[in-house]
Design an enzyme around this catalytic site. Sequence first.
Site, PDB file in Angstrom:
ATOM      1  N   GLN A 126       0.822  -1.210   0.000  1.00 13.31           N
ATOM      2  CA  GLN A 126       0.000   0.000   0.000  1.00 13.31           C
ATOM      3  C   GLN A 126       0.853   1.256   0.000  1.00 13.31           C
ATOM      4  OE1 GLN A 126      -2.028   0.688   3.711  1.00 13.31           O
ATOM      5  NE2 GLN A 126      -3.539   2.068   2.819  1.00 13.31           N
ATOM      6  N   SER A 129       0.947   6.604   2.468  1.00 15.43           N
ATOM      7  CA  SER A 129       1.652   7.577   3.310  1.00 15.43           C
ATOM      8  C   SER A 129       2.936   8.079   2.655  1.00 15.43           C
ATOM      9  CB  SER A 129       2.028   6.944   4.650  1.00 15.43           C
ATOM     10  OG  SER A 129       0.897   6.417   5.273  1.00 15.43           O
ATOM     11  N   GLU A 244     -12.434  -1.634   6.118  1.00 15.06           N
ATOM     12  CA  GLU A 244     -11.790  -2.607   6.998  1.00 15.06           C
ATOM     13  C   GLU A 244     -12.670  -3.030   8.165  1.00 15.06           C
ATOM     14  OE1 GLU A 244      -7.548  -0.990   7.514  1.00 15.06           O
ATOM     15  OE2 GLU A 244      -7.609  -3.158   7.358  1.00 15.06           O
ATOM     16  N   ASN A 381      -5.234   6.720  16.762  1.00  9.94           N
ATOM     17  CA  ASN A 381      -6.353   6.767  17.703  1.00  9.94           C
ATOM     18  C   ASN A 381      -6.832   8.192  17.972  1.00  9.94           C
ATOM     19  OD1 ASN A 381      -6.110   4.040  17.677  1.00  9.94           O
ATOM     20  ND2 ASN A 381      -5.996   3.797  19.906  1.00  9.94           N
TER      21      ASN A 381
END
Lengths: 395, 381
Positions: A126, A129, A244, A381
Site C-alpha cells: 500500500q 503515506s 476494513e 487513535n
Amino acid sequence: MDLSLSKDELAFRDEVRTFFKDNVPETMKQKLREGRHTSKQDLVDWTRILHKKGWAVAHWPKEHGGTGWTPVQQYIFNEELQLAPAQPPLPFGVNMVGPVIYTFGNDAQKAYYLPRIASMEDWWCQGFSEPGSGSDLASLKTTAKKKGDTYIVNGQKTWTTLAQHADWIFCLVRTDPTAKKQSGISFLLIDMKSRGITVRPIVTIDGGREVNEVFFDDVEVPAANLVGEENKGWDYAKFLLGNERTNIARVGMSKERIRRIKELASSVQSGGKPIIEDQKFREKLAMVEIELKALELTQMRVVADESKHGKGKPNPASSILKIKGSDIQQATTELLMDVIGPFAAPFAADEPGSNEISDWTTQIAPGYFNYRKVSIYGGSNEIQRNIIAKAVLGL
Amino acid sequence: MDFDLSEEQRLLKDSVDGLLKTSYDFEQRKKYAEEKGGWSKSVWNKLAEQGLLGLPFSEDDGGFGAGAVETMIVMEALGKALVLEPYLATVVIGGGFLRRGGSAAQKAAYIPSIIDGSKTLAFAQLEKNSRYDLADVTTTAKKRGDGWVIDGEKFVVLNGETADTFIVTARTKGGQRDHTGIGVFLVPANAKGISIKGYPTQDGLHAADVTFSNVEVGADAAIDNPENALPLIEQVVDDARIALCAEAIGAMDESLKATVEYLKTRTQFGVAIGTFQVLQHRASDMFVALEQARSMAMFATMAQDFDDAKERATAVAAAKVQVGKSLRFVGQQAIQLHGGVGMTMEFKIGHYFKRLSMIENTFGDSDYHLKRVSDAGGLIN
Ligand SMILES: Cc1cc2nc3c(=O)[nH]c(=O)nc-3n(C[C@H](O)[C@H](O)[C@H](O)COP(=O)(O)OP(=O)(O)OC[C@H]3O[C@@H](n4cnc5c(N)ncnc54)[C@H](O)[C@@H]3O)c2cc1C
C-alpha cells in the site's frame, strides 16, 4: 435481541474450526503463538491452502471468487481464523486493492488482477503515506504526469509494509497539481519491477523489517493502470479505508493472546508459585478480558447492523473498534511483559530453536515495542477520536 | 526544606552534562554500541578522569565521599544520554557491596581499580525461578578447605560479558527461599568452571547468562557474613533501584523534551501538530507524570540514608512504583505523538522507550513493589 448464534451459524462455525484445525500449518501456528514474524513463504503457502478451499477472498462478491457468506458468517470466519491461530490473507490485496478494483476498476483490470490476488500470485503493498503526509494524507506530493499513454511518476512513499516482498503497489498520486488537495488525486497500480523504483528498508524498534521507503524516479506506468477516473482517487481511498471495519478489532487475536498469557502465567514462577495464582495479576487480566468481551459485543452489533441494512457507508462505530481493539492488543503485550519480568531483557534474533530456555521469551519485549504501531497506523487513535467527535457526536 | 542543589552539586551536574554533551550524542552512541561488550572504553576512561567512578567511595578508599544526591545527579545525566557504560553494575552495585560490606583487604584490592577505570564488575543474582525475590537463591557456596565452591546458574547478568569480577549471591545454608544462609562472593570472571554466554539486551546494553560449576574461591571471597548477607544485598539493591529511578527521570525528561520539540516542528493539515489541543493535553499529562516521578525519585534518594531498613525499603519501593507508572505513560505517549517515526530505530525516541521499559522490569516491577508498599501498611500512618 438474541446474542446467541443460530443452529446453522453454529454448524458453520464448527465446519470452519475443523478446517483450520486440520489445515493450518503447524509452523505458522507456532510462530504466531510466540509472536514471531512469519515469512513470505508461510503466508503464500497458507493463502494457497485457503484458495484451494475457496476461502482466500471469502468476503468478495461471488462473481469474483467470494463465498456469498452473510456478515455473521464472515465474522465467524475471521474470529476462528485468528483463534486458530492463522494469519489472515495479506490485507493489501484481499481487503484493500481487491475491493477497489472490483468496485471501480474496468473489466480488463478485474479479469487480470482479481484472480491473481485470490491465488496469491501477486503480493501487493500500500503506497499511501509519505514523509510529509501521514494523518493528513490528502497533502500527498507524489506526482503522476500523463505523457501519451503512460504516467511518469515521481516522489516518495513511506511506511510501506512488506514492500520488500511486493510485486505490485497501489498508490495515491497527484495528477492535477492545480486542484485543491483531495480533488487532484488518482489511484494508480504500479509494477514494483518498473525501472526507477527503489525500496529502502526502515528498521523498527523491535529490530524487525516490516516497513520500507519506496522511491519513484521517473517511473513509467501504463495509463491502463489507472483505476476508475483520473482525479477521483480520493473517493476510492476513502472507500478502501472505510472497508476494513470488522477486521481491525482483532478480537480473535486478542483472545488467542489471552490464552497464551494464561499458559505462560501458569508456568512462570514467583515465590515458588505460578504467577497466575497472584490475585492482583488475575484481576488485571480479568479486566482486559471484560474489555475484550465488551468489544466483541460491540463488534457483533456492528456486524448485525450490516446484516440487516447492508454495507452502506462506513459506520463511524468502526472507530470504536479501532480504538478499543488497539488498546486491548497493547494491553495484552503489557501483560506479557508483566509475566516475563526480568527475562524480558535478552535480545535474540527472531529465529526459533536457538536457545531452549529463552526461546519463548525472546519475542515478548519486541512484541510490546512493535505493538505501539497499532494505535498509530490505520488512522491514529487521535484521528479516530476526531471522527467520533465530528461524525457521531456532531461536535 | 531545600530541594536545590548545593554549589558543588551544581558543578558536578554541569560537568557530567558537559562531558556527555560533547561525547555522547546519538550517533556517537551507535559507535560505542559496536565496541567490545557494547560500550566504550574511552568514554569509561573519561568518566574516570572526571572522578565520576570514584564518587561514592570514602576518601580513605581513594574516592570523594559523595552521597546519594551525587549518584542521583550522575544517573539522571546517564539516563538523558542513554549511556551504555556499566556505571550501575560497577560503581553503584559492585562498589556498593564493597564500600558497605567489604573488608579492608577487599576494599584495597578492588576499589582503586574501579576508581581508575581499569576494572568493571557485574552482579550475578537473578536465577531461573527467583524473579524479583532476592532471598530466592539456589546457587550454592559450599565450604571446601578454607575457601568456597560455587555451583549454579545466573541469568541476565548486566555487564556479565565484559566484567572482570562477578559478585555472586549464593546459598551457604538453608532452603531455597530462606532469608538466612545467603552469602555474597567475589569471583574472578576468568576463574575455572565459569562459562559465560553474552548477548545484547533489548535496550542496547549487554548482559550474560553465567554458569558456575565447581568454581573454587578463597575464604577472602566472601563479602560480609557469608551466612547472613541478605540485609546487605537488600540495601545494595535498593541503591540500584534508587539509581534506576534517577536514570528513568533523565530518560523521561529527554523523551518529553524531544516530544515537545517534535510537536512544534511536525506539520500536518497545514499547522504544527502541537496546535492540536488533545496533543497539548497529552504532553501536559506527560509533564505531570514526569514531575510526580521526579518527586518520588528524590524521596527515594533521601531514603538511602534512613536508619530503619524497613522504612528505607518501603520508600524505595514506593518510588519504583511511581516511576514505573510514569515511565510507561511517558514512554508510550512519546512514541504515539511521534507517529510512525517513533517506531523506528533511526529516531532516538524509541530507544528511550526501550530503556525505560527495561528499567521497569529490573529489580522489581511496579506490581511487585506496590505489593511491598501495601504489605508494609502503606506510606501514611
Ligand atoms: C508499522 C507501520 C506500518 C504502516 N504501514 C503502512 C502501509 O503499508 N502503507 C501506508 O501507506 N502507510 C502505512 N503506515 C503509515 C501510517 O498510516 C501513518 O503512520 C499514520 O497515518 C500516521 O501518520 P504519521 O506517522 O505521519 O504521523 P503524524 O500524522 O505526523 O501524527 C503524529 C501525531 O500527531 C497526531 N495527530 C495528527 N493529526 C492530528 C489531529 N488532527 N488531531 C489530533 N492529533 C493529530 C497523531 O495521532 C500522532 O499522534 C504504517 C505505519 C506504521 C507505524
